[in-house]
Write an enzyme that holds these catalytic residues in place. Sequence first.
Site, PDB file in Angstrom:
ATOM      1  N   SER A  97       0.823  -1.200   0.000  1.00 19.85           N
ATOM      2  CA  SER A  97       0.000   0.000   0.000  1.00 19.85           C
ATOM      3  C   SER A  97       0.867   1.264   0.000  1.00 19.85           C
ATOM      4  CB  SER A  97      -0.964  -0.044   1.184  1.00 19.85           C
ATOM      5  OG  SER A  97      -1.983   0.904   1.060  1.00 19.85           O
ATOM      6  N   ASP A 227      -9.648  -5.083  -4.604  1.00 13.35           N
ATOM      7  CA  ASP A 227      -9.067  -4.098  -3.695  1.00 13.35           C
ATOM      8  C   ASP A 227      -9.985  -2.884  -3.640  1.00 13.35           C
ATOM      9  OD1 ASP A 227      -7.491  -2.064  -2.482  1.00 13.35           O
ATOM     10  OD2 ASP A 227      -5.657  -3.093  -3.109  1.00 13.35           O
ATOM     11  N   HIS A 256      -7.519  -5.657  -0.409  1.00  8.90           N
ATOM     12  CA  HIS A 256      -6.344  -4.819  -0.220  1.00  8.90           C
ATOM     13  C   HIS A 256      -5.369  -5.440   0.786  1.00  8.90           C
ATOM     14  CE1 HIS A 256      -4.024  -1.132  -0.263  1.00  8.90           C
ATOM     15  NE2 HIS A 256      -4.109  -1.045   1.047  1.00  8.90           N
TER      16      HIS A 256
END
Length: 276
Positions: A97, A227, A256
Amino acid sequence: MSTVTTSDGTSIFYKDWGPRDAQPIVFHHGWPLSADDWDNQMLFFLAHGYRVIAHDRRGHGRSTQTATGHEMDTYAADVAALTDELDLQGAFHIGHSTGGGEVTRYVARAKPGRVGKAVLVSAVPPIMVKSATNPGGLPIEAFDEMRTALAANRSQFYIDVPTGPFYGFNRPGAKVLQGLIDNWWRQGMAGAANAHYECIKAFSETDFNEDLKKIDVPVLVAHGTDDQIVPYPDSAPLSAKLLKHSTLKSYEGLPHGMLSTHPDILNPDILAFLKA
Protein backbone atom coordinates in the site's frame (compact mmCIF):
# COMPACT_ATOMS: atom_id res chain seq x y z
CA MET A 1 14.84 -1.20 20.87
CA SER A 2 16.88 -0.96 17.66
CA THR A 3 16.70 2.51 16.13
CA VAL A 4 18.49 4.65 13.57
CA THR A 5 18.63 8.42 13.87
CA THR A 6 17.98 10.45 10.71
CA SER A 7 19.55 13.77 9.73
CA ASP A 8 16.73 15.74 11.39
CA GLY A 9 17.01 13.80 14.64
CA THR A 10 14.09 11.45 14.08
CA SER A 11 14.41 8.02 15.68
CA ILE A 12 13.28 5.24 13.31
CA PHE A 13 12.49 1.93 15.03
CA TYR A 14 13.36 -1.26 13.17
CA LYS A 15 13.45 -5.04 13.57
CA ASP A 16 16.38 -7.00 12.18
CA TRP A 17 16.14 -10.79 12.39
CA GLY A 18 18.27 -13.55 10.91
CA PRO A 19 21.90 -14.12 9.91
CA ARG A 20 23.76 -10.90 9.12
CA ASP A 21 25.37 -12.49 6.07
CA ALA A 22 22.04 -13.72 4.61
CA GLN A 23 20.17 -12.06 1.75
CA PRO A 24 18.33 -9.07 3.30
CA ILE A 25 14.66 -8.33 2.74
CA VAL A 26 13.29 -4.96 3.87
CA PHE A 27 9.54 -4.67 4.49
CA HIS A 28 7.64 -1.37 4.21
CA HIS A 29 4.23 -1.18 5.90
CA GLY A 30 0.99 0.48 4.87
CA TRP A 31 -0.94 3.37 6.40
CA PRO A 32 -1.49 3.81 9.36
CA LEU A 33 0.21 0.64 10.56
CA SER A 34 3.70 -0.43 11.65
CA ALA A 35 6.37 -3.05 11.07
CA ASP A 36 4.15 -5.49 12.98
CA ASP A 37 1.89 -5.79 9.96
CA TRP A 38 4.62 -7.94 8.35
CA ASP A 39 4.89 -10.49 11.18
CA ASN A 40 3.63 -13.38 9.04
CA GLN A 41 5.95 -12.62 6.14
CA MET A 42 8.97 -11.95 8.36
CA LEU A 43 8.60 -15.33 10.06
CA PHE A 44 8.03 -17.04 6.70
CA PHE A 45 11.13 -15.59 5.02
CA LEU A 46 13.22 -15.97 8.17
CA ALA A 47 12.42 -19.69 8.05
CA HIS A 48 13.67 -19.73 4.45
CA GLY A 49 17.06 -18.39 5.43
CA TYR A 50 16.67 -14.67 4.76
CA ARG A 51 17.62 -11.72 6.93
CA VAL A 52 14.36 -9.83 7.48
CA ILE A 53 14.14 -6.15 8.39
CA ALA A 54 11.11 -3.93 8.95
CA HIS A 55 10.85 -0.38 10.25
CA ASP A 56 8.12 1.87 11.60
CA ARG A 57 7.67 4.91 9.36
CA ARG A 58 8.16 8.26 11.15
CA GLY A 59 5.02 9.13 13.11
CA HIS A 60 3.96 5.46 13.06
CA GLY A 61 4.40 2.70 15.62
CA ARG A 62 7.48 3.13 17.80
CA SER A 63 9.26 5.77 15.71
CA THR A 64 9.38 9.45 16.70
CA GLN A 65 6.07 11.30 16.44
CA THR A 66 7.52 14.16 14.42
CA ALA A 67 5.88 17.46 13.52
CA THR A 68 7.30 17.37 9.98
CA GLY A 69 8.43 15.08 7.20
CA HIS A 70 5.19 13.26 6.50
CA GLU A 71 5.69 13.05 2.73
CA MET A 72 7.32 10.59 0.35
CA ASP A 73 10.67 12.32 -0.12
CA THR A 74 11.34 12.21 3.62
CA TYR A 75 9.98 8.68 3.95
CA ALA A 76 12.44 7.56 1.27
CA ALA A 77 15.28 9.48 2.92
CA ASP A 78 14.50 7.74 6.21
CA VAL A 79 14.75 4.37 4.45
CA ALA A 80 18.09 5.43 2.96
CA ALA A 81 19.32 6.31 6.47
CA LEU A 82 18.35 2.83 7.65
CA THR A 83 19.93 0.98 4.71
CA ASP A 84 23.09 3.08 5.07
CA GLU A 85 23.28 2.34 8.80
CA LEU A 86 22.94 -1.40 8.16
CA ASP A 87 25.06 -1.19 4.98
CA LEU A 88 22.60 -3.34 3.05
CA GLN A 89 23.77 -4.48 -0.38
CA GLY A 90 21.48 -5.98 -3.02
CA ALA A 91 18.52 -5.92 -0.65
CA PHE A 92 15.03 -6.95 -1.67
CA HIS A 93 12.43 -4.30 -0.79
CA ILE A 94 8.78 -5.28 -0.32
CA GLY A 95 6.12 -2.61 0.21
CA HIS A 96 2.40 -2.82 0.90
CA SER A 97 0.00 0.00 0.00
CA THR A 98 1.64 3.27 1.16
CA GLY A 99 4.77 1.21 1.74
CA GLY A 100 4.71 0.37 -1.96
CA GLY A 101 4.91 4.07 -2.70
CA GLU A 102 7.79 4.38 -0.24
CA VAL A 103 9.60 1.50 -1.97
CA THR A 104 9.05 3.08 -5.38
CA ARG A 105 10.44 6.46 -4.33
CA TYR A 106 13.39 4.89 -2.45
CA VAL A 107 14.39 2.39 -5.14
CA ALA A 108 14.25 5.06 -7.86
CA ARG A 109 16.79 7.10 -5.87
CA ALA A 110 18.84 4.40 -4.16
CA LYS A 111 22.61 4.28 -4.28
CA PRO A 112 24.04 1.82 -6.84
CA GLY A 113 24.16 -1.72 -5.47
CA ARG A 114 21.74 -1.14 -2.60
CA VAL A 115 18.71 -2.81 -4.24
CA GLY A 116 18.45 -6.22 -5.91
CA LYS A 117 14.70 -6.61 -6.48
CA ALA A 118 11.44 -5.03 -5.36
CA VAL A 119 7.87 -6.16 -4.72
CA LEU A 120 4.83 -3.87 -4.74
CA VAL A 121 1.82 -5.39 -2.94
CA SER A 122 -1.55 -3.62 -3.27
CA ALA A 123 0.56 -0.52 -3.80
CA VAL A 124 -0.55 3.08 -4.35
CA PRO A 125 1.55 3.95 -7.48
CA PRO A 126 1.39 5.39 -10.05
CA ILE A 127 -0.99 7.93 -8.38
CA MET A 128 -4.32 7.48 -6.64
CA VAL A 129 -6.16 10.80 -6.88
CA LYS A 130 -8.31 11.57 -9.92
CA SER A 131 -7.14 14.33 -12.25
CA ALA A 132 -7.12 15.30 -15.91
CA THR A 133 -4.05 13.10 -16.40
CA ASN A 134 -5.40 10.29 -14.19
CA PRO A 135 -9.12 10.07 -15.03
CA GLY A 136 -9.44 6.61 -13.50
CA GLY A 137 -8.36 7.74 -10.05
CA LEU A 138 -10.43 8.31 -6.93
CA PRO A 139 -11.92 11.79 -6.43
CA ILE A 140 -10.23 14.05 -3.89
CA GLU A 141 -13.48 14.02 -1.90
CA ALA A 142 -12.82 10.37 -0.98
CA PHE A 143 -9.58 11.36 0.74
CA ASP A 144 -11.18 14.42 2.31
CA GLU A 145 -13.73 12.07 3.89
CA MET A 146 -10.89 10.01 5.35
CA ARG A 147 -9.32 13.12 6.87
CA THR A 148 -12.65 14.20 8.32
CA ALA A 149 -13.29 10.78 9.87
CA LEU A 150 -9.78 10.60 11.30
CA ALA A 151 -9.99 14.05 12.88
CA ALA A 152 -13.48 13.44 14.29
CA ASN A 153 -12.88 10.05 15.95
CA ARG A 154 -9.66 8.31 14.97
CA SER A 155 -10.27 5.31 17.22
CA GLN A 156 -13.65 4.53 15.67
CA PHE A 157 -12.31 5.16 12.16
CA TYR A 158 -9.56 2.62 12.85
CA ILE A 159 -12.22 0.05 13.69
CA ASP A 160 -14.40 0.84 10.67
CA VAL A 161 -11.62 0.55 8.06
CA PRO A 162 -10.41 -3.00 8.86
CA THR A 163 -13.93 -4.20 9.69
CA GLY A 164 -15.01 -3.11 6.22
CA PRO A 165 -13.06 -2.47 3.01
CA PHE A 166 -9.43 -3.05 4.02
CA TYR A 167 -9.72 -6.83 4.39
CA GLY A 168 -12.89 -7.22 2.34
CA PHE A 169 -14.81 -8.28 5.44
CA ASN A 170 -17.78 -6.26 4.12
CA ARG A 171 -18.22 -8.67 1.22
CA PRO A 172 -21.02 -11.29 1.36
CA GLY A 173 -19.76 -14.58 2.76
CA ALA A 174 -16.42 -13.15 3.91
CA LYS A 175 -14.75 -14.95 6.83
CA VAL A 176 -14.23 -12.17 9.37
CA LEU A 177 -11.04 -12.48 11.41
CA GLN A 178 -11.48 -10.40 14.56
CA GLY A 179 -7.80 -10.70 15.41
CA LEU A 180 -6.83 -8.84 12.23
CA ILE A 181 -9.30 -6.06 13.01
CA ASP A 182 -8.02 -5.70 16.56
CA ASN A 183 -4.39 -5.77 15.46
CA TRP A 184 -5.04 -3.12 12.79
CA TRP A 185 -6.59 -0.86 15.45
CA ARG A 186 -3.72 -1.54 17.85
CA GLN A 187 -1.06 -0.64 15.29
CA GLY A 188 -2.91 2.45 14.11
CA MET A 189 -3.52 3.90 17.55
CA ALA A 190 0.17 3.51 18.45
CA GLY A 191 1.03 6.15 15.86
CA ALA A 192 0.47 9.90 15.78
CA ALA A 193 -2.75 11.50 14.57
CA ASN A 194 -0.92 14.32 12.78
CA ALA A 195 1.36 11.90 10.93
CA HIS A 196 -1.56 9.75 9.82
CA TYR A 197 -3.58 12.79 8.77
CA GLU A 198 -0.78 14.18 6.61
CA CYS A 199 0.12 10.76 5.23
CA ILE A 200 -3.29 10.61 3.51
CA LYS A 201 -2.07 13.35 1.17
CA ALA A 202 1.27 11.56 0.74
CA PHE A 203 -0.22 8.25 -0.36
CA SER A 204 -3.05 9.69 -2.45
CA GLU A 205 -1.50 12.67 -4.23
CA THR A 206 2.14 11.70 -4.78
CA ASP A 207 2.88 11.09 -8.46
CA PHE A 208 5.18 8.07 -8.88
CA ASN A 209 5.13 7.92 -12.68
CA GLU A 210 8.70 9.17 -13.13
CA ASP A 211 9.98 7.03 -10.24
CA LEU A 212 8.59 3.89 -11.85
CA LYS A 213 10.31 4.74 -15.14
CA LYS A 214 13.69 5.11 -13.41
CA ILE A 215 13.69 1.74 -11.65
CA ASP A 216 15.93 -0.77 -13.41
CA VAL A 217 15.73 -3.78 -11.07
CA PRO A 218 13.14 -6.58 -11.43
CA VAL A 219 9.83 -5.71 -9.76
CA LEU A 220 6.88 -7.95 -8.90
CA VAL A 221 3.59 -6.05 -8.91
CA ALA A 222 1.02 -8.04 -6.90
CA HIS A 223 -2.56 -6.81 -6.51
CA GLY A 224 -6.00 -8.18 -5.71
CA THR A 225 -8.79 -7.45 -8.17
CA ASP A 226 -11.26 -6.74 -5.34
CA ASP A 227 -9.07 -4.10 -3.69
CA GLN A 228 -11.49 -1.50 -2.30
CA ILE A 229 -8.74 0.82 -1.00
CA VAL A 230 -6.40 1.03 -4.02
CA PRO A 231 -8.60 -0.06 -6.96
CA TYR A 232 -6.84 -2.49 -9.27
CA PRO A 233 -7.48 -0.91 -12.72
CA ASP A 234 -5.80 2.40 -11.84
CA SER A 235 -2.80 0.96 -10.03
CA ALA A 236 -1.03 -2.34 -10.68
CA PRO A 237 -1.47 -2.63 -14.48
CA LEU A 238 -0.37 0.97 -14.98
CA SER A 239 2.68 0.56 -12.75
CA ALA A 240 3.68 -2.64 -14.51
CA LYS A 241 3.63 -0.85 -17.88
CA LEU A 242 5.93 1.92 -16.64
CA LEU A 243 8.51 -0.37 -15.04
CA LYS A 244 11.42 -1.63 -17.17
CA HIS A 245 11.44 -5.15 -15.71
CA SER A 246 8.05 -5.97 -14.24
CA THR A 247 6.03 -9.07 -13.48
CA LEU A 248 2.32 -8.42 -12.91
CA LYS A 249 0.52 -10.91 -10.68
CA SER A 250 -3.22 -10.41 -10.28
CA TYR A 251 -5.24 -12.17 -7.58
CA GLU A 252 -8.87 -12.62 -8.52
CA GLY A 253 -11.23 -11.45 -5.79
CA LEU A 254 -8.58 -10.79 -3.15
CA PRO A 255 -8.75 -7.65 -0.97
CA HIS A 256 -6.34 -4.82 -0.22
CA GLY A 257 -5.05 -6.54 2.92
CA MET A 258 -4.37 -9.83 1.16
CA LEU A 259 -0.91 -10.15 2.73
CA SER A 260 -2.76 -10.81 6.01
CA THR A 261 -5.89 -12.59 4.78
CA HIS A 262 -4.15 -14.85 2.26
CA PRO A 263 -0.46 -15.20 3.20
CA ASP A 264 -0.62 -18.86 2.15
CA ILE A 265 -1.13 -17.66 -1.43
CA LEU A 266 1.01 -14.52 -1.47
CA ASN A 267 4.13 -15.68 0.41
CA PRO A 268 5.08 -18.55 -1.92
CA ASP A 269 4.61 -16.33 -4.97
CA ILE A 270 6.90 -13.66 -3.53
CA LEU A 271 9.46 -16.33 -2.57
CA ALA A 272 9.44 -17.74 -6.11
CA PHE A 273 9.99 -14.26 -7.58
CA LEU A 274 12.86 -13.47 -5.21
CA LYS A 275 14.54 -16.80 -5.96
CA ALA A 276 14.10 -16.57 -9.74
